[in-house]
Design a protein around this motif. Structure first.
Motif, PDB file in Angstrom:
ATOM      1  N   ALA A 172       0.795  -1.039   0.028  1.00 27.66           N
ATOM      2  CA  ALA A 172      -0.029  -0.108  -0.110  1.00 27.66           C
ATOM      3  C   ALA A 172       1.022   1.284  -0.049  1.00 27.66           C
ATOM      4  N   ASN A 173       1.957   1.220   0.735  1.00 27.88           N
ATOM      5  CA  ASN A 173       2.832   2.224   0.806  1.00 27.88           C
ATOM      6  C   ASN A 173       3.357   2.437  -0.619  1.00 27.88           C
ATOM      7  N   ILE A 174       3.978   1.464  -1.160  1.00 26.68           N
ATOM      8  CA  ILE A 174       4.543   1.770  -2.423  1.00 26.68           C
ATOM      9  C   ILE A 174       3.565   2.297  -3.494  1.00 26.68           C
ATOM     10  N   HIS A 175       2.295   1.967  -3.486  1.00 21.93           N
ATOM     11  CA  HIS A 175       1.400   2.411  -4.292  1.00 21.93           C
ATOM     12  C   HIS A 175       1.099   3.656  -4.169  1.00 21.93           C
ATOM     13  N   MET A 188      -7.445   8.241 -12.098  1.00 22.47           N
ATOM     14  CA  MET A 188      -7.466   8.324 -10.633  1.00 22.47           C
ATOM     15  C   MET A 188      -8.904   8.293 -10.353  1.00 22.47           C
ATOM     16  N   SER A 189      -9.668   7.367 -10.483  1.00 17.59           N
ATOM     17  CA  SER A 189     -10.997   6.990 -10.548  1.00 17.59           C
ATOM     18  C   SER A 189     -11.290   6.185  -9.144  1.00 17.59           C
ATOM     19  N   ASP A 190     -12.404   6.396  -8.532  1.00 21.02           N
ATOM     20  CA  ASP A 190     -13.104   5.616  -7.640  1.00 21.02           C
ATOM     21  C   ASP A 190     -14.400   5.271  -7.702  1.00 21.02           C
ATOM     22  N   HIS A 192      -8.749  -8.423 -13.656  1.00 16.01           N
ATOM     23  CA  HIS A 192      -7.202  -8.997 -13.813  1.00 16.01           C
ATOM     24  C   HIS A 192      -7.260  -9.551 -15.064  1.00 16.01           C
ATOM     25  N   ALA A 193      -8.017 -10.368 -15.620  1.00 13.87           N
ATOM     26  CA  ALA A 193      -8.058 -11.005 -17.021  1.00 13.87           C
ATOM     27  C   ALA A 193      -8.145  -9.664 -18.026  1.00 13.87           C
ATOM     28  N   VAL A 199       3.334   1.329 -17.818  1.00 13.59           N
ATOM     29  CA  VAL A 199       2.274   1.924 -17.137  1.00 13.59           C
ATOM     30  C   VAL A 199       1.775   0.979 -15.846  1.00 13.59           C
ATOM     31  N   ARG A 200       1.826   1.623 -14.911  1.00  8.47           N
ATOM     32  CA  ARG A 200       1.467   1.147 -13.630  1.00  8.47           C
ATOM     33  C   ARG A 200       0.115   1.171 -13.261  1.00  8.47           C
ATOM     34  N   ILE A 201      -0.517  -0.085 -13.042  1.00 12.93           N
ATOM     35  CA  ILE A 201      -1.950  -0.068 -12.742  1.00 12.93           C
ATOM     36  C   ILE A 201      -2.210  -0.673 -11.262  1.00 12.93           C
ATOM     37  N   HIS A 202      -2.714   0.310 -10.459  1.00  8.93           N
ATOM     38  CA  HIS A 202      -3.042   0.064  -9.215  1.00  8.93           C
ATOM     39  C   HIS A 202      -4.758  -0.241  -8.955  1.00  8.93           C
TER      40      HIS A 202
END
Length: 193
Positions: A114-117, A141-143, A161-162, A181-184
């Motif tokens: 979580a800290n890394i994200h 950056m949506s929620d 995930h798929a 590209v990083r996806i959290h």
């Protein structure tokens, strides 16, 4: 550095989790996965640690199969390390493990991730003006808030995930304007106020 052709993953068991669950080890593995082989001294400089600390934690990671020597790069006493796999999967059965050491390792591991994200997102937000404007509209950056039973959330997780995995080998990954590209993705229940 480009990603390997095959994206290999490892599912954590209790022993492996205990071996990985240290903030410095998680950071070392993350750097080796993202940037490729390095020496303990190079990693120490990058992380602001002593080479003794990075050497020790690299040996611990090696004992648990997360990293290994890269003999093609080592010369003399210089020891280069590389990640053995490109990702780690968290086995949900670990949450049911009664061992207090495993529960403590889960807490360290999940909080460090979580800290890394948070750090990665904050770095992007702080440097977004350095990116071409096409990236500003493409980033997200949506929620969302849904009301779902646990089995529907699991289904949603699996489908997301798929979908993400289906983009791993797109032809455009070698395009001149392609970037890492990083996806959290975070999905968790929340009590009503």
């Amino acid at each position: 550095m480009s990603e390997p052709e095959e994206h290999l993953s490892r599912t954590l068991n209790p022993r492996a989790l205990r071996g990985l669950a240290h903030p410095l080890r998680i950071q070392l593995l993350r750097i080796l996965r993202r940037s490729g082989p390095a020496t303990a001294s190079q990693l120490a400089e990058r992380l602001g640690e002593s080479s003794g600390a990075t050497s020790y934690h690299l040996r611990q990671l090696a004992a648990h199969g997360f990293v290994e020597d890269d003999p093609a790069l080592g010369k003399g006493r210089e020891r280069w390390w590389k990640a053995t796999l490109q990702s780690t999967t968290f086995d949900e059965s670990l949450y049911k493990n009664p061992d207090p050491e495993v529960r403590g390792a889960i807490a360290v591991y999940t909080h460090e991730i979580a800290n890394i994200h948070t750090q990665e997102l904050n770095t992007y937000l702080g440097t977004r003006h350095d990116w071409h404007e096409s990236w500003l509209g493409a980033s997200d950056m949506s929620d969302f808030t849904l009301r779902l039973p646990a089995e529907k959330l699991r289904e949603l997780d699996e489908r997301i995930h798929a979908l993400i995995e289906s983009y791993r080998d797109v032809e455009e990954k070698d395009a001149p304007d392609a970037e890492r590209v990083r996806i959290h993705f975070h999905a968790f229940p929340q009590r009503e106020d």
